[in-house]
Design an enzyme around this catalytic site. Structure first.
Site, mmCIF file in Angstrom:
data_model
loop_
_atom_site.group_PDB
_atom_site.id
_atom_site.type_symbol
_atom_site.label_atom_id
_atom_site.label_comp_id
_atom_site.label_asym_id
_atom_site.label_seq_id
_atom_site.Cartn_x
_atom_site.Cartn_y
_atom_site.Cartn_z
ATOM 1 C CD GLU A 165 -3.841 -6.238 3.751
ATOM 2 O OE1 GLU A 165 -4.631 -5.448 4.330
ATOM 3 O OE2 GLU A 165 -2.615 -6.062 3.718
ATOM 4 C CD GLU B 59 -3.045 -1.100 2.177
ATOM 5 O OE1 GLU B 59 -2.999 -0.187 3.038
ATOM 6 O OE2 GLU B 59 -3.963 -1.941 2.130
#
Length: 325
Positions: free
Chosen positions: A292, A99
């Protein structure tokens, strides 16, 4: 300089395991990590290893300038090289960063930095990613592994589906988020909408950098948790990254929420994957991993936590949408 995020695929299902070690002599830790990875393989678990998960050694801030340091991409290359050298025969799937958008766009900045520093950090992380991939492909081809990057993607829909401005704001959100990092990997440069809005505040890639960045992924890994409806326009009285995106996000009142406010929008995953496919992957054979996804729920009592029907329900709602992409 270690932070491994292991996402394990075992015969009996998915297991998560995180371990972190701060600054220290990475050579002394070699046997420890090799022991962990060997034990996982002996248990029939395939490790997917993330090299960097927001865990910057303090010395790189004290003696340098952290991710803003011009040498950061080469520091990261050296670190990745050490990992590949010591653990590469035990690891077949590597993520360079987790991320990077969060680490760039959501950093804590001084007021005068809020529309410049996020882009510089993003630029540095893209270059560092490319350096890690480059050293892996140059020196460790015999390991027959794969390397990619882990990006978060939220889904944005126009608040008013009849509004061209809202439609553009929704797309702009996606391009400033996942496109910021994936577009250079696919094309060698930032999305055009970012270049047209941010202009000279967006650090430009040199021709040599474009060549190294383009194609620097064997797969794309995606994290998805949130979905929004988007309206064009934002408070632009302060110069920030959000003012550049120029969009205001909200939630539909009919969306269900968990007991801590997480929106439960199963179709968000479907449309996020569809957007990525239609924008970049129609002519690509690069696989997409979903690393995720889920919904956060607060359970104060142990028995309720063990009997987590809300998460099970969310999974049952989401998986069919993924399979239909």
């Amino acid at each position: 300089f270690f932070f491994f995020f292991f996402f394990f695929q075992a015969e009996d299902g998915i297991r998560d395991f995180c371990l972190s070690r701060g600054l220290g002599d990475v050579y002394k830790r070699q046997e420890y990590y090799r022991g962990v990875l060997t034990a996982l393989r002996e248990a029939g678990i395939e490790p997917y290893v993330n090299l960097y998960h927001n865990d910057m050694p303090a010395v790189l801030f004290v003696e340098g300038n952290g991710r803003m340091d011009p040498e950061f991409p080469m520091h990261f290359r050296y670190y990745a090289d050490v990992c590949f050298q010591y653990f590469g025969e035990l690891v077949k799937y590597w993520f360079t960063f987790d991320e990077p958008w969060c680490q760039s766009a959501q950093g804590l900045y001084e007021a005068h930095e809020r529309n410049t520093k996020p882009y510089m950090i993003g630029y540095q992380m893209i270059l560092a990613h490319a350096e890690a991939v480059d050293v892996y492909r140059q020196k460790y081809e015999e390991q027959q592994g794969k390397i990619g990057i882990n990006l978060n993607i939220e889904m944005f829909w126009p608040n008013n589906t009849a509004s061209a401005a809202d439609k553009e704001a929704a797309r702009r959100n996606l391009m400033f988020q996942v496109g910021w990092f994936w577009n250079p990997i696919m094309t060698g440069d930032y999305p055009e909408v970012m270049k047209s809005i941010v202009k000279t505040r967006l650090p430009a890639f040199s021709d040599e950098q474009k060549k190294k960045v383009k194609g620097s992924a064997d797969f794309l890994a995606l994290n998805h948790y949130f979905s929004w409806v988007t309206s064009d326009g934002y408070n632009r009285s302060v110069n920030t990254y959000n003012a550049d995106v120029n969009a205001t996000n909200g939630r539909k009142p009919e969306w269900k929420r968990s007991n801590i406010g997480f929106s439960i929008v199963p179709e968000g995953m479907y449309d996020a994957l569809k957007f990525v496919h239609e924008t970049w992957m129609k002519d690509s054979s690069i696989p997409i991993f979903i690393t995720e996804n889920g919904v956060s729920i607060e359970e104060k009592e142990r028995e309720k936590g063990l009997n987590d029907t809300e998460t099970v329900s969310y999974t049952h709602l989401t998986l069919p949408t993924i399979c239909s992409v």
